[in-house]
Design a protein around this motif. Structure first.
Motif, PDB file in Angstrom:
ATOM      1  N   GLU A 559       0.831  -1.204   0.000  1.00 46.82           N
ATOM      2  CA  GLU A 559       0.000   0.000   0.000  1.00 46.82           C
ATOM      3  C   GLU A 559       0.863   1.252   0.000  1.00 46.82           C
ATOM      4  N   ASP A 560       1.891   1.255   0.837  1.00 43.55           N
ATOM      5  CA  ASP A 560       2.742   2.445   0.931  1.00 43.55           C
ATOM      6  C   ASP A 560       3.587   2.636  -0.320  1.00 43.55           C
ATOM      7  N   THR A 561       3.913   1.558  -1.014  1.00 43.23           N
ATOM      8  CA  THR A 561       4.635   1.702  -2.274  1.00 43.23           C
ATOM      9  C   THR A 561       3.808   2.466  -3.294  1.00 43.23           C
ATOM     10  N   LEU A 562       2.518   2.156  -3.383  1.00 45.82           N
ATOM     11  CA  LEU A 562       1.639   2.882  -4.303  1.00 45.82           C
ATOM     12  C   LEU A 562       1.459   4.332  -3.872  1.00 45.82           C
ATOM     13  N   ARG A 563       1.504   4.581  -2.570  1.00 45.08           N
ATOM     14  CA  ARG A 563       1.411   5.980  -2.102  1.00 45.08           C
ATOM     15  C   ARG A 563       2.600   6.796  -2.607  1.00 45.08           C
ATOM     16  N   VAL A 564       3.779   6.165  -2.637  1.00 41.44           N
ATOM     17  CA  VAL A 564       4.976   6.891  -3.070  1.00 41.44           C
ATOM     18  C   VAL A 564       4.990   7.080  -4.582  1.00 41.44           C
ATOM     19  N   VAL A 565       4.707   6.024  -5.328  1.00 40.19           N
ATOM     20  CA  VAL A 565       4.896   6.083  -6.777  1.00 40.19           C
ATOM     21  C   VAL A 565       3.692   6.655  -7.523  1.00 40.19           C
ATOM     22  N   LEU A 566       2.499   6.660  -6.905  1.00 37.12           N
ATOM     23  CA  LEU A 566       1.314   7.171  -7.580  1.00 37.12           C
ATOM     24  C   LEU A 566       0.775   8.445  -6.938  1.00 37.12           C
ATOM     25  N   ASP A 567       0.474   8.363  -5.637  1.00 37.36           N
ATOM     26  CA  ASP A 567      -0.137   9.523  -4.977  1.00 37.36           C
ATOM     27  C   ASP A 567       0.811  10.710  -4.936  1.00 37.36           C
ATOM     28  N   ARG A 568       2.088  10.443  -4.724  1.00 37.08           N
ATOM     29  CA  ARG A 568       3.044  11.546  -4.611  1.00 37.08           C
ATOM     30  C   ARG A 568       3.302  12.220  -5.956  1.00 37.08           C
ATOM     31  N   ARG A 569       2.998  11.554  -7.054  1.00 35.21           N
ATOM     32  CA  ARG A 569       3.142  12.194  -8.361  1.00 35.21           C
ATOM     33  C   ARG A 569       2.109  13.293  -8.548  1.00 35.21           C
ATOM     34  N   VAL A 570       0.947  13.098  -7.975  1.00 36.19           N
ATOM     35  CA  VAL A 570      -0.124  14.091  -8.088  1.00 36.19           C
ATOM     36  C   VAL A 570       0.023  15.173  -7.035  1.00 36.19           C
ATOM     37  N   ASP A 571       0.391  14.761  -5.821  1.00 34.28           N
ATOM     38  CA  ASP A 571       0.516  15.699  -4.703  1.00 34.28           C
ATOM     39  C   ASP A 571       1.832  15.397  -3.992  1.00 34.28           C
ATOM     40  N   CYS A 572       2.765  16.323  -4.067  1.00 35.79           N
ATOM     41  CA  CYS A 572       4.081  16.104  -3.456  1.00 35.79           C
ATOM     42  C   CYS A 572       4.016  16.045  -1.936  1.00 35.79           C
ATOM     43  N   THR A 573       2.913  16.491  -1.353  1.00 38.31           N
ATOM     44  CA  THR A 573       2.747  16.426   0.100  1.00 38.31           C
ATOM     45  C   THR A 573       1.904  15.235   0.525  1.00 38.31           C
ATOM     46  N   ALA A 574       1.662  14.288  -0.379  1.00 35.66           N
ATOM     47  CA  ALA A 574       0.819  13.135  -0.072  1.00 35.66           C
ATOM     48  C   ALA A 574       1.477  12.255   0.983  1.00 35.66           C
ATOM     49  N   ASN A 575       0.647  11.533   1.700  1.00 34.23           N
ATOM     50  CA  ASN A 575       1.125  10.625   2.732  1.00 34.23           C
ATOM     51  C   ASN A 575       1.869   9.460   2.096  1.00 34.23           C
ATOM     52  N   THR A 576       3.081   9.180   2.569  1.00 35.97           N
ATOM     53  CA  THR A 576       3.890   8.081   2.041  1.00 35.97           C
ATOM     54  C   THR A 576       3.944   6.901   3.000  1.00 35.97           C
ATOM     55  N   GLY A 577       3.065   6.868   3.994  1.00 35.68           N
ATOM     56  CA  GLY A 577       3.034   5.749   4.927  1.00 35.68           C
ATOM     57  C   GLY A 577       4.306   5.664   5.746  1.00 35.68           C
ATOM     58  N   ASP A 578       4.866   4.464   5.824  1.00 33.16           N
ATOM     59  CA  ASP A 578       6.093   4.244   6.603  1.00 33.16           C
ATOM     60  C   ASP A 578       7.353   4.358   5.763  1.00 33.16           C
ATOM     61  N   PHE A 579       7.232   4.809   4.528  1.00 28.02           N
ATOM     62  CA  PHE A 579       8.417   5.044   3.715  1.00 28.02           C
ATOM     63  C   PHE A 579       9.028   6.396   4.047  1.00 28.02           C
ATOM     64  N   GLN A 580      10.336   6.397   4.193  1.00 33.79           N
ATOM     65  CA  GLN A 580      11.083   7.603   4.537  1.00 33.79           C
ATOM     66  C   GLN A 580      12.164   7.835   3.479  1.00 33.79           C
ATOM     67  N   LEU A 581      12.181   9.032   2.921  1.00 34.87           N
ATOM     68  CA  LEU A 581      13.192   9.392   1.931  1.00 34.87           C
ATOM     69  C   LEU A 581      14.532   9.577   2.642  1.00 34.87           C
ATOM     70  N   ILE A 582      15.509   8.713   2.328  1.00 31.70           N
ATOM     71  CA  ILE A 582      16.794   8.763   3.024  1.00 31.70           C
ATOM     72  C   ILE A 582      17.920   9.244   2.128  1.00 31.70           C
ATOM     73  N   HIS A 583      17.699   9.272   0.813  1.00 31.16           N
ATOM     74  CA  HIS A 583      18.790   9.699  -0.062  1.00 31.16           C
ATOM     75  C   HIS A 583      18.217  10.206  -1.374  1.00 31.16           C
TER      76      HIS A 583
END
Length: 637
Positions: A559-583
């Motif tokens: 679920e969180d993978t789809l939040r990063v690769v799909l939802d974040r494309r539309v809204d850069c402030t979208a919830n990414t679940g437990d994924f954390q951008l580290i690099h």
């Protein structure tokens, strides 16, 4: 769209008409066989057509290979319509075999089935919508096999969940080779987070491994002498020595072992190694260098096996302990893996082309290791065998070994963009940890192996029968050991650093493509200080809900993978679940290819006499013979 709708209606009418036929039997009366068939619901058809029109307009058509119900339901909830993959039995068999071959190389313990016929959709609306989009372009592919989709044939706006040529770090041989190039990308030392590794099929690396094994035997002997002289919590460390049951070795116990000579030889080998690192051995003449011969090494290793792996009686060597301690301190400065090596010199042998722990064995004798590798000519020819230093002193939970499955997501390779998942889970072995036997039930924590074994009755009751813990359970255990703070200060930073350094070395080898992402599963082990050690990285990690822990976490990470690769494309402030951008490194500009005009410039060379024309041998020989006959008719006689 209208054409497909008309075909569906006509097909349903023909099927209904064909099932309402009048059958006549000779000598019998005519009977009418009416079969009740589901009538096409025009309201449902209009609803499906409206949803499909909207999805096609918004480029929301997806296709899935394999049983991924979480991905399917999450995409449908976002308004996506599935175009089902139609695979023949031959293709399904090919994908299954390809999954077993490539997946960790490409996949670690991948239990995902890729047969779409096993998953039936009970909702007829989605089936109808899938038929309506069968001729539409797919904009999102999710597969469990890297070769299922040819990325070169995809349009720019089409998304897929696999990068091409990721075997540079998802295979054992690729990871072994690429981490040696880390010095060109970063100042970090791979020996601080990845156990040293060798490809035994390569002749030069085979010699390096033999030298490493012998040198490790020397340092193991020095550690044995030091630990034998010390007391740890009131108990001597010699309790970890194996009991030798081999009659041949028992007969050798009567042979006196000169421990002083062995220690001096080990100290001399370590000293020469340190001098070679400082290049001070270049000033030493060859006559003064005392390199042991093959016979001397064989004799030393035989005595070493008796002392460390056996129970041979040795004389007191307390006067040599300070020299051993001093040399170990010097070796520790150049070998970050000295503490986790232990004293038994155990190595783990891995066939680089297999996955899910198949074919992996542990051994502690040099002849055993080389014989295991030499027994498979095919793997030798393909350079697939890898031997890696085994962590003899891991962090244990109730006396049982475990490893950690950690997910991370790569959404771009230029600029390199890495997402770290905050949740992970632990996998236990079914037997308590011991070095008395090299059985896989003790040393391999892969769920594909342990799920077929029965847990030992001697194992601690706090470890569940399904051999898995969540990260929250592990943190609770660390609290009982007064080590809770080390999770955030040692474990997590170490895993993040190891993953980033690994991806840096493979960045130039991966075919970077926009609208592509990939979810990976990394396996870590911890030493006694909770420092993480990277074991391997798997593409297409298993998402099978094999236990309550994986059923919860695997669904969440999808679920969180789809939040990063799909939802974040539309809204850069979208919830990414437990994924954390580290690099996310700065983008490297790639120069545009404008073409190169290739030409050859020069001048002709004119000699005083042109060379004679070249003639073939078949024509020159007969003319030569004819000329001889004309001048001298008696020459032939």
């Amino acid at each position: 769209m209208e054409k497909v709708t008309a075909e569906i209606q006509q097909r349903d009418q023909e099927e209904a008409k064909g099932n309402r036929q009048t059958t006549t039997h000779p000598g019998a009366r005519v009977c009418r066989n009416l079969v009740s068939l589901p009538v096409l619901n025009l309201g449902r058809l209009r609803e499906a057509k409206a949803l499909v029109d909207k999805a096609v307009k918004m480029h929301k058509v997806f296709s899935i290979q394999g049983r991924y119900p979480v991905i399917r339901e999450a995409l449908r909830a976002r308004g996506w319509v599935e175009q089902r993959m139609v695979c023949s039995k031959r293709q399904v068999h090919h994908h299954r075999s390809g999954e077993r071959r490539a997946s960790s190389n490409d996949a670690g313990d991948n239990d995902n089935s890729n047969d779409p016929e096993k998953e039936q959709n009970p909702d007829r609306l989605h089936n109808l919508m899938s038929r309506l989009v069968q001729n539409e372009m797919v904009y999102f592919y999710w597969t469990n096999c890297r070769d299922a989709i040819k990325t070169n044939s995809l349009h720019k706006e089409q998304m897929t969940n696999h990068f091409a040529k990721a075997g540079s770090f998802t295979t054992k041989t690729g990871l072994c080779l690429n981490l040696r190039n880390l010095k060109w990308f970063d100042s970090a030392d791979p020996d601080t987070f990845f156990p040293r590794c060798y490809r035994l099929a390569a002749l030069d690396e085979r010699h390096d491994f033999i030298d490493d094994y012998r040198r490790t035997a020397c340092t193991s002997l020095l550690k044995y002498i030091v630990e034998r002289d010390q007391d740890v919590q009131g108990q001597r460390i010699s309790h970890s020595i194996q009991t030798v049951k081999d009659k041949k070795l028992r007969k050798q116990w009567s042979r006196p072992v000169d421990i002083s000579q062995m220690i001096n030889s080990a100290l001399r080998v370590c000293q020469e190694f340190l001098e070679s690192l400082d290049h001070s051995d270049l000033d030493t003449s060859l006559d003064t260098q005392c390199t042991p011969t093959q016979e001397e090494w064989a004799k030393f290793l035989d005595s070493y096996y008796l002392v460390v792996h056996g129970e041979a009686e040795i004389k007191s060597s307390d006067y040599l302990v300070p020299r051993c301690e001093a040399m170990l301190q010097r070796m520790k400065r150049v070998n970050p893996q000295l503490d986790m090596e232990g004293i038994h010199n155990i190595w783990i042998i891995k066939p680089g082309a297999k996955s899910r722990g198949r074919g992996i064995k542990c051994a502690n004798r040099l002849d055993q290791i080389l014989s295991l590798v030499d027994g498979d000519p095919k793997l030798i020819r393909e350079s697939k065998w890898v031997v890696q230093k085994y962590l003899e002193r891991p962090f244990l939970i109730h006396g049982t070994k475990f490893d950690v499955r950690q997910w991370f997501l790569v959404t771009n390779w230029n600029p390199l963009t890495v997402w770290f998942y905050k949740k992970c889970y632990l996998r236990f072995s079914t037997q308590p940890y011991t070095l008395d036997k090299m059985d896989s039930s003790v040393h391999l924590c892969n769920n594909s192996i342990q799920k077929h074994l029965r847990p030992s009755l001697q194992r601690h009751r706090s470890i569940p029968a399904d051999n898995m813990w969540s990260v929250d359970q592990f943190k609770t255990f660390l609290c009982t050991q007064d080590q809770e703070a080390q999770w955030d200060t040692v474990v997590v930073p170490g895993m993040k650093s190891a993953l980033i350094h690994t991806l840096q070395t493979a960045q130039d080898l991966i075919e970077s493509r926009k609208n592509t992402f990939e979810l990976y599963g990394a396996d870590f082990m911890f030493d006694r200080d909770l420092c993480p050690w990277l074991i391997e990285i798997n593409a297409s990690p298993t998402m099978a809900p094999s236990t309550p822990v994986t059923a919860r976490l695997c669904a969440a990470v999808q679920e969180d993978t789809l939040r990063v690769v799909l939802d974040r494309r539309v809204d850069c402030t979208a919830n990414t679940g437990d994924f954390q951008l580290i690099h996310r490194q700065a983008a490297v500009e790639v120069p545009r290819y404008v073409g190169i005009n290739l030409l050859v410039e020069g001048f002709t060379l004119k000699g005083p006499c042109p060379p004679p024309p070249l003639k073939s041998c078949s024509r020159s020989v007969p003319r030569h013979r004819g000329r001889i006959k004309a001048k001298n008719p008696l020459a032939e006689k």
